[in-house]
Design a protein around this motif. Structure first.
Motif, PDB file in Angstrom:
ATOM      1  N   GLU A 242     -14.132  20.648 -19.352  1.00 54.69           N
ATOM      2  CA  GLU A 242     -12.911  21.242 -19.887  1.00 54.69           C
ATOM      3  C   GLU A 242     -12.590  22.481 -19.057  1.00 54.69           C
ATOM      4  OE1 GLU A 242     -11.150  22.909 -24.164  1.00 54.69           O
ATOM      5  OE2 GLU A 242     -13.319  22.954 -23.764  1.00 54.69           O
ATOM      6  N   LEU A 243     -11.339  22.585 -18.605  1.00 52.78           N
ATOM      7  CA  LEU A 243     -10.908  23.727 -17.797  1.00 52.78           C
ATOM      8  C   LEU A 243      -9.934  24.579 -18.615  1.00 52.78           C
ATOM      9  CD1 LEU A 243     -10.732  25.327 -15.161  1.00 52.78           C
ATOM     10  CD2 LEU A 243      -9.011  23.693 -14.355  1.00 52.78           C
ATOM     11  N   ILE A 244     -10.247  25.865 -18.761  1.00 56.42           N
ATOM     12  CA  ILE A 244      -9.420  26.780 -19.558  1.00 56.42           C
ATOM     13  C   ILE A 244      -8.971  27.936 -18.657  1.00 56.42           C
ATOM     14  CG2 ILE A 244      -9.335  28.302 -21.566  1.00 56.42           C
ATOM     15  CD1 ILE A 244     -11.682  26.652 -22.722  1.00 56.42           C
ATOM     16  N   PHE A 245      -7.668  28.156 -18.570  1.00 54.88           N
ATOM     17  CA  PHE A 245      -7.089  29.246 -17.783  1.00 54.88           C
ATOM     18  C   PHE A 245      -6.235  30.125 -18.685  1.00 54.88           C
ATOM     19  CE2 PHE A 245      -8.166  27.630 -13.619  1.00 54.88           C
ATOM     20  CZ  PHE A 245      -8.006  28.725 -12.783  1.00 54.88           C
ATOM     21  N   ASP A 246      -6.473  31.444 -18.650  1.00 52.34           N
ATOM     22  CA  ASP A 246      -5.574  32.311 -19.414  1.00 52.34           C
ATOM     23  C   ASP A 246      -4.313  32.636 -18.607  1.00 52.34           C
ATOM     24  OD1 ASP A 246      -6.541  34.085 -17.526  1.00 52.34           O
ATOM     25  OD2 ASP A 246      -6.855  35.732 -18.943  1.00 52.34           O
ATOM     26  N   ASN A 247      -4.398  32.454 -17.267  1.00 48.57           N
ATOM     27  CA  ASN A 247      -3.233  32.664 -16.402  1.00 48.57           C
ATOM     28  C   ASN A 247      -3.248  31.608 -15.301  1.00 48.57           C
ATOM     29  OD1 ASN A 247      -1.141  33.529 -14.787  1.00 48.57           O
ATOM     30  ND2 ASN A 247      -2.188  35.381 -14.052  1.00 48.57           N
ATOM     31  N   PRO A 248      -2.523  30.511 -15.464  1.00 54.49           N
ATOM     32  CA  PRO A 248      -2.533  29.427 -14.472  1.00 54.49           C
ATOM     33  C   PRO A 248      -2.012  29.867 -13.102  1.00 54.49           C
ATOM     34  CG  PRO A 248      -1.575  28.683 -16.545  1.00 54.49           C
ATOM     35  CD  PRO A 248      -1.698  30.167 -16.644  1.00 54.49           C
ATOM     36  N   ASP A 249      -1.238  30.957 -13.054  1.00 57.10           N
ATOM     37  CA  ASP A 249      -0.657  31.432 -11.788  1.00 57.10           C
ATOM     38  C   ASP A 249      -1.510  32.495 -11.111  1.00 57.10           C
ATOM     39  OD1 ASP A 249       1.613  29.771 -12.173  1.00 57.10           O
ATOM     40  OD2 ASP A 249       2.485  31.289 -13.515  1.00 57.10           O
ATOM     41  N   LEU A 250      -2.737  32.671 -11.575  1.00 58.20           N
ATOM     42  CA  LEU A 250      -3.623  33.715 -11.048  1.00 58.20           C
ATOM     43  C   LEU A 250      -3.838  33.542  -9.543  1.00 58.20           C
ATOM     44  CD1 LEU A 250      -5.688  36.044 -11.609  1.00 58.20           C
ATOM     45  CD2 LEU A 250      -7.401  34.246 -11.901  1.00 58.20           C
ATOM     46  N   LYS A 251      -3.719  34.666  -8.808  1.00 54.21           N
ATOM     47  CA  LYS A 251      -3.990  34.688  -7.374  1.00 54.21           C
ATOM     48  C   LYS A 251      -4.995  35.795  -7.068  1.00 54.21           C
ATOM     49  CE  LYS A 251       0.392  32.783  -5.707  1.00 54.21           C
ATOM     50  NZ  LYS A 251       1.533  32.987  -4.775  1.00 54.21           N
ATOM     51  N   ALA A 252      -5.810  35.589  -6.013  1.00 56.20           N
ATOM     52  CA  ALA A 252      -6.795  36.600  -5.619  1.00 56.20           C
ATOM     53  C   ALA A 252      -7.081  36.452  -4.137  1.00 56.20           C
ATOM     54  CB  ALA A 252      -8.084  36.460  -6.429  1.00 56.20           C
ATOM     55  N   GLN A 253      -7.640  37.521  -3.552  1.00 53.35           N
ATOM     56  CA  GLN A 253      -7.997  37.511  -2.139  1.00 53.35           C
ATOM     57  C   GLN A 253      -9.437  37.050  -1.996  1.00 53.35           C
ATOM     58  OE1 GLN A 253      -7.858  41.333  -0.153  1.00 53.35           O
ATOM     59  NE2 GLN A 253      -7.431  40.397   1.826  1.00 53.35           N
ATOM     60  N   ILE A 254      -9.618  35.817  -1.576  1.00 51.11           N
ATOM     61  CA  ILE A 254     -10.963  35.228  -1.470  1.00 51.11           C
ATOM     62  C   ILE A 254     -11.024  34.315  -0.257  1.00 51.11           C
ATOM     63  CG2 ILE A 254     -11.418  35.250  -3.969  1.00 51.11           C
ATOM     64  CD1 ILE A 254     -10.719  32.143  -3.728  1.00 51.11           C
ATOM     65  N   ASP A 255     -12.217  33.822   0.024  1.00 46.85           N
ATOM     66  CA  ASP A 255     -12.412  32.757   0.995  1.00 46.85           C
ATOM     67  C   ASP A 255     -12.422  31.428   0.233  1.00 46.85           C
ATOM     68  OD1 ASP A 255     -14.100  30.707   2.490  1.00 46.85           O
ATOM     69  OD2 ASP A 255     -13.930  32.266   4.016  1.00 46.85           O
ATOM     70  N   ASN A 256     -11.428  30.617   0.487  1.00 47.01           N
ATOM     71  CA  ASN A 256     -11.232  29.352  -0.230  1.00 47.01           C
ATOM     72  C   ASN A 256     -12.472  28.457  -0.159  1.00 47.01           C
ATOM     73  OD1 ASN A 256     -10.492  26.758  -1.026  1.00 47.01           O
ATOM     74  ND2 ASN A 256      -8.460  26.876  -0.141  1.00 47.01           N
ATOM     75  N   ILE A 257     -13.009  28.281   1.049  1.00 45.19           N
ATOM     76  CA  ILE A 257     -14.148  27.385   1.243  1.00 45.19           C
ATOM     77  C   ILE A 257     -15.384  27.915   0.538  1.00 45.19           C
ATOM     78  CG2 ILE A 257     -15.648  26.296   2.942  1.00 45.19           C
ATOM     79  CD1 ILE A 257     -12.777  25.229   2.872  1.00 45.19           C
ATOM     80  N   GLN A 258     -15.608  29.227   0.626  1.00 42.35           N
ATOM     81  CA  GLN A 258     -16.801  29.795   0.005  1.00 42.35           C
ATOM     82  C   GLN A 258     -16.723  29.737  -1.520  1.00 42.35           C
ATOM     83  OE1 GLN A 258     -17.480  33.698   1.766  1.00 42.35           O
ATOM     84  NE2 GLN A 258     -18.753  32.785   3.341  1.00 42.35           N
ATOM     85  N   LEU A 259     -15.533  29.955  -2.090  1.00 47.49           N
ATOM     86  CA  LEU A 259     -15.399  29.823  -3.541  1.00 47.49           C
ATOM     87  C   LEU A 259     -15.656  28.378  -3.962  1.00 47.49           C
ATOM     88  CD1 LEU A 259     -14.792  31.005  -6.304  1.00 47.49           C
ATOM     89  CD2 LEU A 259     -12.358  30.561  -5.901  1.00 47.49           C
ATOM     90  N   THR A 260     -15.161  27.430  -3.179  1.00 46.17           N
ATOM     91  CA  THR A 260     -15.425  26.022  -3.469  1.00 46.17           C
ATOM     92  C   THR A 260     -16.921  25.744  -3.452  1.00 46.17           C
ATOM     93  OG1 THR A 260     -13.314  25.370  -2.455  1.00 46.17           O
ATOM     94  CG2 THR A 260     -14.970  23.642  -2.746  1.00 46.17           C
ATOM     95  N   GLN A 261     -17.632  26.340  -2.498  1.00 51.00           N
ATOM     96  CA  GLN A 261     -19.081  26.145  -2.415  1.00 51.00           C
ATOM     97  C   GLN A 261     -19.781  26.720  -3.644  1.00 51.00           C
ATOM     98  OE1 GLN A 261     -20.812  27.426   1.244  1.00 51.00           O
ATOM     99  NE2 GLN A 261     -22.828  26.629   0.736  1.00 51.00           N
ATOM    100  N   VAL A 262     -19.336  27.889  -4.096  1.00 53.76           N
ATOM    101  CA  VAL A 262     -19.896  28.490  -5.313  1.00 53.76           C
ATOM    102  C   VAL A 262     -19.720  27.546  -6.496  1.00 53.76           C
ATOM    103  CG1 VAL A 262     -19.549  30.322  -7.025  1.00 53.76           C
ATOM    104  CG2 VAL A 262     -19.682  30.898  -4.597  1.00 53.76           C
ATOM    105  N   LEU A 263     -18.520  27.010  -6.644  1.00 55.29           N
ATOM    106  CA  LEU A 263     -18.227  26.102  -7.756  1.00 55.29           C
ATOM    107  C   LEU A 263     -19.081  24.838  -7.675  1.00 55.29           C
ATOM    108  CD1 LEU A 263     -14.351  26.486  -7.737  1.00 55.29           C
ATOM    109  CD2 LEU A 263     -15.896  27.364  -9.482  1.00 55.29           C
ATOM    110  N   PHE A 264     -19.156  24.242  -6.471  1.00 53.99           N
ATOM    111  CA  PHE A 264     -19.967  23.042  -6.285  1.00 53.99           C
ATOM    112  C   PHE A 264     -21.420  23.290  -6.696  1.00 53.99           C
ATOM    113  CE2 PHE A 264     -17.189  20.823  -2.893  1.00 53.99           C
ATOM    114  CZ  PHE A 264     -16.623  20.015  -3.862  1.00 53.99           C
ATOM    115  N   ASN A 265     -21.988  24.388  -6.184  1.00 56.09           N
ATOM    116  CA  ASN A 265     -23.407  24.654  -6.445  1.00 56.09           C
ATOM    117  C   ASN A 265     -23.706  24.787  -7.932  1.00 56.09           C
ATOM    118  OD1 ASN A 265     -23.699  24.655  -3.707  1.00 56.09           O
ATOM    119  ND2 ASN A 265     -24.421  26.756  -3.527  1.00 56.09           N
TER     120      ASN A 265
END
Length: 362
Positions: A242-265
């Protein structure tokens, strides 16, 4: 050398201390050893010498060379070698023209030796940090390849359908050579091929080694895509999410690939411990400065005695051959490089919640 008064000696001592203070302050305030920093050190040293208007500072360090002004044909100078990891890698010199009435103080040679040591320490520290970054990138790449091994079977299953379409409609084209049908079938083939290509491209993009690339991006699509790619893993484990977002339009300054790796792990670990028909919840919230990701599973939880070890390299509770022990260590490193933090707490009534905090702007 002429004798100088006590008052003049005191003034020179103050200049020397100011020189060392300014150099130390600059070095401590800069992470990288750039040419601009080395040039600024030379400018600080020049001012510290008694006859600073006539002094010329020359610095040679490996391939770097700088001189505060053109050197005269003949000069008198003081010099100190710069050693990097016990290897002589250059020098710093202070020159006066030979035909001038200037002269050096013994204290100035001692100061020059201290400056050379400061430069050595700064360059060595910078070199160590660069090697640490390279090692971290290598560990991240190894971990990404490990993740690919875990999800490849599921992705291959996802590719079967579009590849089957490509083969099936290609056969139909050969069997039915009617213009209208040919047009429709070719369109389907193209769509299926594009879909397959995009999946493969994402896998290759994720697997390759790249420097950190911080950009302002939308967070929701990254999380949705990660969950989608792990869809076969969820189905194999008979778990859902289940995915819950309080702000679906949220933006941040990150590294896309590294955040994906965090999520995968984290998600792969959650799926691994998930009992049949359990739910994994991904919740994203934010405030004025940070955003937060919570990934909660309903597994057996983490025993209190090993909670302090889970982010250590090579620590794993999985059987031999099923885990490298790098996953959460890489997660911790990536989040720290984003100036964030991560903790693991107990879920109620059972399971674990990984709470991640990341700044909206690095």
């Amino acid at each position: 050398m002429l004798e100088i008064s006590t008052e003049e000696k005191l003034k020179e001592r103050i200049k020397e201390l100011s020189c060392l203070y300014d150099i130390s302050k600059m070095i401590s305030g800069n992470v990288t050893c750039s040419e601009a920093i080395l040039k600024e050190i030379c400018s600080i040293v020049k001012v510290a010498w008694r006859f600073n208007e006539a002094s010329i500072v020359e610095l040679k360090l490996n391939d770097f060379y700088f001189c505060t002004s053109d050197l005269p044909k003949d000069s008198n100078f003081q010099a100190s070698s710069v050693f990097i990891f016990e290897k002589e890698s250059g020098f710093i010199k202070v020159h006066y023209a030979s035909n001038s009435t200037t002269y050096f103080l013994d204290e100035e040679q001692k100061l020059l030796d201290k400056v050379a040591l400061e430069i050595s320490g700064f360059v060595e520290k910078n070199s160590i940090k660069e090697k640490e970054k390279q090692l971290q990138r290598s560990v991240e790449r190894i971990d990404r390849l490990s993740i690919l091994g875990e999800i490849t079977a599921g992705i291959a299953h996802e590719l079967n359908t579009p590849l089957g379409n490509i083969l099936g409609f290609a056969e139909l084209i050969n069997e039915q050579n009617i213009d209208r049908q040919v047009s429709q079938d070719v369109s389907k083939i193209i769509n299926a091929a594009i879909y397959s290509r995009e999946i493969v491209k994402k896998l290759m993009f994720f697997a390759c080694e790249m420097p950190q690339n911080m950009e302002v991006v939308s967070i929701k699509p990254i999380i949705v895509e990660a969950l989608s790619l792990l869809g076969p893993n969820f189905r194999k484990a008979h778990a859902s999410y289940e995915l819950i977002f309080d702000n679906p339009d949220l933006k941040a300054q990150i590294d896309n690939i590294q955040l994906t790796q965090v999520l995968f792990n984290i998600l792969i670990n959650s799926i691994y411990v998930a009992p049949n028909n359990s739910l994994i919840t991904v919740k994203v919230t934010s405030d004025s400065e940070n955003f937060f990701i919570e990934i909660a599973d309903q597994g057996s939880g983490i025993p209190e005695e090993i909670k302090s070890k889970i982010f250590e390299p090579f620590f794993t509770t999985k059987p031999i051959g099923e885990g490298s022990g790098l996953g959460l260590s890489v997660v911790h490193g990536i989040i720290k490089s984003h100036k964030g933090d991560i903790i693991a707490i107990d879920n109620e009534p059972t399971g674990t919640i990984f709470q991640i905090r990341l700044p909206l702007n690095s």
